[in-house]
Enzyme design. Structure first.
Site, short mmCIF file in Angstrom:
data_model
loop_
_atom_site.label_atom_id
_atom_site.label_comp_id
_atom_site.label_asym_id
_atom_site.label_seq_id
_atom_site.Cartn_x
_atom_site.Cartn_y
_atom_site.Cartn_z
N CYS A 276 14.32 5.92 15.50
CA CYS A 276 14.83 5.55 16.48
C CYS A 276 15.38 6.17 17.51
O CYS A 276 15.30 6.61 18.50
CB CYS A 276 15.54 3.99 16.15
N THR B 134 9.58 -6.67 24.14
CA THR B 134 9.62 -7.68 22.93
C THR B 134 11.47 -7.81 22.98
O THR B 134 12.11 -9.25 22.44
CB THR B 134 9.16 -6.89 21.78
N ILE C 114 0.91 -0.79 0.34
CA ILE C 114 0.55 0.26 -0.26
C ILE C 114 0.56 1.21 -0.71
O ILE C 114 1.48 1.32 0.71
CB ILE C 114 -1.18 0.40 1.27
N LYS D 299 15.40 -10.76 6.57
CA LYS D 299 14.04 -10.44 6.51
C LYS D 299 13.99 -8.79 6.63
O LYS D 299 13.70 -8.69 8.31
CB LYS D 299 13.56 -11.61 7.59
N SER E 4 13.56 -8.71 25.51
CA SER E 4 13.17 -9.56 26.34
C SER E 4 13.09 -10.40 25.95
O SER E 4 13.77 -11.51 26.05
CB SER E 4 12.94 -9.06 27.28
N GLU F 94 18.82 -2.84 18.64
CA GLU F 94 18.99 -1.64 18.79
C GLU F 94 16.85 -1.61 19.09
O GLU F 94 16.02 -1.82 17.99
CB GLU F 94 18.67 -1.34 17.36
N GLU G 6 8.03 6.47 23.02
CA GLU G 6 8.45 6.42 22.04
C GLU G 6 7.04 6.78 20.61
O GLU G 6 6.32 5.89 20.93
CB GLU G 6 8.96 5.66 20.93
#
Length: 518
Positions: free
Chosen positions: A309, A257, A28, A185, A259, A275, A408
């Site tokens: 980030c 996540t 999209i 990926k 972890s 990261e 964030e």
């Protein structure tokens, strides 16, 4: 300008292969909300084929084809990839801007960095040859020791959607320079240019299986790859991590996540580099040039549509200039052209997906409901009826407990607080679970030096924000993750160090008594 994307399959063992279940995911265009193509949707079975191809490529011809070949041979391929990307730069930039939503000028700059990245790691690959068998000084003359640097093996490279091809280049360039084989990926939200990288590798004759590229949903392709027992290392970025353990594709990564990824790797005693994003501060003192610093503040938070980030999205400004500086920031923000990324002069494009767009708007509405003031922006530009566009947004009257200050956003949203002393500024800057980037703006060099030492972050920018160089290390501390990319540190991520020690004396060691002499 209507752009369609090339139809590609999975790239496994040097060939294009349809996913075993023949499923595909629509692409999209975030600027138009129109479907412009599709990508293959890999599953666990396709991951098995890709990892197997990488494993076989690692050991083919006893490694002489790639893993134990000279660094200069690998450099030849890396330079060929850089040259081919140079040929296709304009095409790749348009595909990136269309797929991802970032302004075309930014996408073109990304392609320059991609080219530079592959060229740089070609140089480091050649340099590895000279570093092999590096002498180790020992305190005993009857021993000699040296060090061999070897590729860590098969690596899983899981990359985000904010810099699709550039983040892939950071990892692929370093991994291939080291002699690793890889399965890449990319995020299902922006995979197009990574599939074109696979085509480029095919065109330059990269040995089959050295780089495999699979696309698909995180839960169906990313998670099986990250936990695969034949993968020797996982390297993963913030924007991608969440989708591998949750179904919410808008999730932009978290320490929780990270972890989970670490837990999965720990079961196999497998190294990971993570990261995990940030909520980076920019400290502005009262001795600065207002316009000069205003521009860096804009760039630090609104570049790449705010989807960085390391975005310095927490403005900490001295109370003596706060009103003047914020008013000037509003003028700068209103001057930013928000438009289709392919339009001339576009400086802020579309958020990558509808889910992420809604998430950004939710952050803004929550800030308002908690008592913050939307100084400018906060909604869709009136002239853009389609697409996932958000105006550059500045939020004031923020407390340190507010969601907008602590979490964030991953969108063009800057929040601001004032300070009165250097100590207070440092305390505000460090009052976060994250520690990726940071910036300090002042004409006092000694103050900048003090701040750079005191701020808890992996990166400190002085009188600028967001400049990134291939030669310098990139990474964070605290819940922003660990490990470093870029520079020699990026290469070291994919190398294992082997000690070789030789006993060179003709004399028996003599710890035990020899039976013949008893």
């Amino acid at each position: 300008m209507a752009i369609s994307t090339p139809r590609r399959e999975l790239f496994i063992d040097g060939e294009w292969k349809a996913p075993l279940l023949n499923n595909r995911i629509p692409i999209i265009n975030p600027s138009t909300e129109l479907i412009i193509g599709d990508i293959p949707a890999a599953t666990k079975e396709d991951v098995e084929l890709a990892v197997d191809a990488a494993r076989r490529a690692l050991s083919r011809n006893k490694g002489k084809d790639w893993s134990t070949a000279s660094g200069s041979l690998r450099a030849t391929y890396l330079r060929a990839i850089a040259a081919k990307i140079t040929e296709k730069k304009d095409e790749l930039a348009k595909l990136e801007a269309t797929d991802n939503g970032k302004p075309l000028d930014e996408a073109a700059a990304d392609m320059d960095d991609v080219i530079g990245c592959f060229s740089y790691y070609a140089e480091l690959a050649e340099g590895l040859d000279a570093k092999q068998k590096a002498h180790v000084s020992l305190p005993m003359e009857n021993f000699k020791s040296y060090v061999i640097k070897e590729p860590i093996g098969v690596v899983a490279l899981i990359t985000p959607w904010n810099y699709p091809l550039l983040m892939a280049a950071w990892k692929v360039g370093a991994a291939l320079a080291a002699g690793c084989t890889a399965v890449l990926k990319p995020s299902e939200l922006a995979s197009v240019t990574c599939l074109e990288l696979a085509e480029i590798c095919k065109e330059v004759g990269l040995p089959a299986g050295v780089l495999n590229v699979i696309t698909g949903l995180g839960t169906e392709a990313g998670a099986p790859l990250a936990s695969h027992p034949d993968v020797d290392k996982v390297q993963q970025d913030a924007v991608s991590v969440g989708v591998y353990f949750r179904n919410d594709i808008s999730f932009t990564g978290s320490s929780a996540t990270g972890s989970k990824i670490m837990q999965a790797a720990a079961l196999q005693v497998k190294p990971v580099s993570l990261e995990l994003g940030g909520k980076s501060p920019i400290i502005v003192f009262d001795d600065v040039d207002i316009d000069k610093v205003a521009e860096w503040t804009m760039l630090g938070c609104f570049f790449t549509n705010g989807q960085i980030c390391s975005a310095t999205s927490r403005l900490i400004v001295h109370e003596n200039i706060a009103t003047k500086f914020l008013n000037r920031l509003v003028e700068w923000a209103k001057n930013i052209k928000v438009s289709d990324p392919l339009e001339d002069g576009c400086k802020l494009g579309a958020i990558v997906s509808e889910a992420q767009y809604q998430k950004v708007l939710k952050f803004i509405s929550t800030a308002k409901s908690e008592g913050a003031t939307i100084l400018t922006g906060g909604s869709r530009p009136e002239n853009l009826k389609k697409g996932y566009f958000v105006e550059p947004t500045i939020i004031t009257d923020v407390s340190t407990s507010m969601q907008i200050w602590r979490e964030e956003v991953f969108g063009p949203v800057l929040c601001a607080k004032t300070f009165s002393s250097e100590e207070e500024a440092i305390e505000l800057a460090n009052d976060t679970h994250y520690g990726l980037g940071s910036a300090v703006m002042s004409n006092d060099p000694e103050r900048c030096e003090r701040i750079s030492k005191a701020v808890q972050a992996g990166i400190v920018w002085i009188n600028c924000s967001q400049p990134t160089f291939i030669q310098a290390p990139w990474g964070g501390i605290k819940r922003s993750g660990f490990g470093r990319e870029l520079g020699e540190w990026g290469l070291d991520n994919f190398l294992s160090v082997k000690q070789v020690t030789k006993y060179i004396s003709d004399e028996q060691w003599g710890w035990y008594k020899c039976p013949s002499k008893m």
